[in-house]
Design a protein around this motif. Structure first.
Motif, short mmCIF file in Angstrom:
data_model
loop_
_atom_site.label_atom_id
_atom_site.label_comp_id
_atom_site.label_asym_id
_atom_site.label_seq_id
_atom_site.Cartn_x
_atom_site.Cartn_y
_atom_site.Cartn_z
N LEU A 35 0.93 3.74 -2.85
CA LEU A 35 -0.04 4.64 -2.93
C LEU A 35 -0.06 5.89 -2.15
O LEU A 35 -0.97 6.67 -2.02
CB LEU A 35 -1.47 4.15 -2.78
N SER A 36 0.82 6.06 -1.22
CA SER A 36 0.93 7.02 -0.27
C SER A 36 0.87 8.56 -0.75
O SER A 36 0.60 9.58 -0.26
CB SER A 36 2.25 6.88 0.63
N MET B 274 0.88 -0.91 0.01
CA MET B 274 0.02 0.03 -0.19
C MET B 274 0.91 1.11 -0.09
O MET B 274 0.34 2.42 -0.27
CB MET B 274 -0.94 0.10 1.24
N ARG B 275 2.20 1.24 0.36
CA ARG B 275 2.84 2.36 0.48
C ARG B 275 2.94 3.10 -1.07
O ARG B 275 3.14 4.23 -0.98
CB ARG B 275 4.29 2.04 1.07
#
Length: 114
Positions: free
Chosen positions: A4-5, A1-2
């Motif tokens: 998408l930071s 998910m990082r």
């Protein structure tokens, strides 16, 4: 998910300023030509600057924090979105302050009175 930071930060910026359009009637989105004329020089200058800096090896992006979608010039899509979202949020904020304070922008319709 990082990965998408970067996009998450931009989404928070848009969500944080959306109420300004809805509740203060800033009409930023209701005047697309005006918004486009505001964004165009910002996007052109900063995209060119970033593409140059990337090509020269002066600038890079953490691949773990971006989507990985690259545009011509190796510019990350996330960065182009940054150059669109942040100025939109700034314009929304300025227009909200202007609306609350009653400051004229200089483009109000002339009512024929002098």
């Amino acid at each position: 998910m990082r990965h998408l930071s970067y996009l998450a930060v931009l989404a928070v910026c848009l969500l944080g300023t959306a109420p300004l359009e809805l509740f203060l009637g800033t009409r930023v989105y209701a005047r697309p030509r005006r918004l486009l004329l505001t964004l165009l020089p910002v996007v052109l200058i900063f995209v060119a600057w970033d593409v140059y800096a990337i090509a020269a090896g002066h600038w890079s992006f953490d691949p773990r924090s971006i989507t990985g979608v690259r545009l011509p010039g190796h510019l990350p899509l996330d960065e182009l979105l940054f150059f669109l979202v942040v100025p939109v949020c700034a314009v929304l904020t300025l227009e909200a302050v202007r609306a609350v304070r009653g400051w004229p922008a200089g483009d109000e319709p002339d009512d024929g009175q002098e």
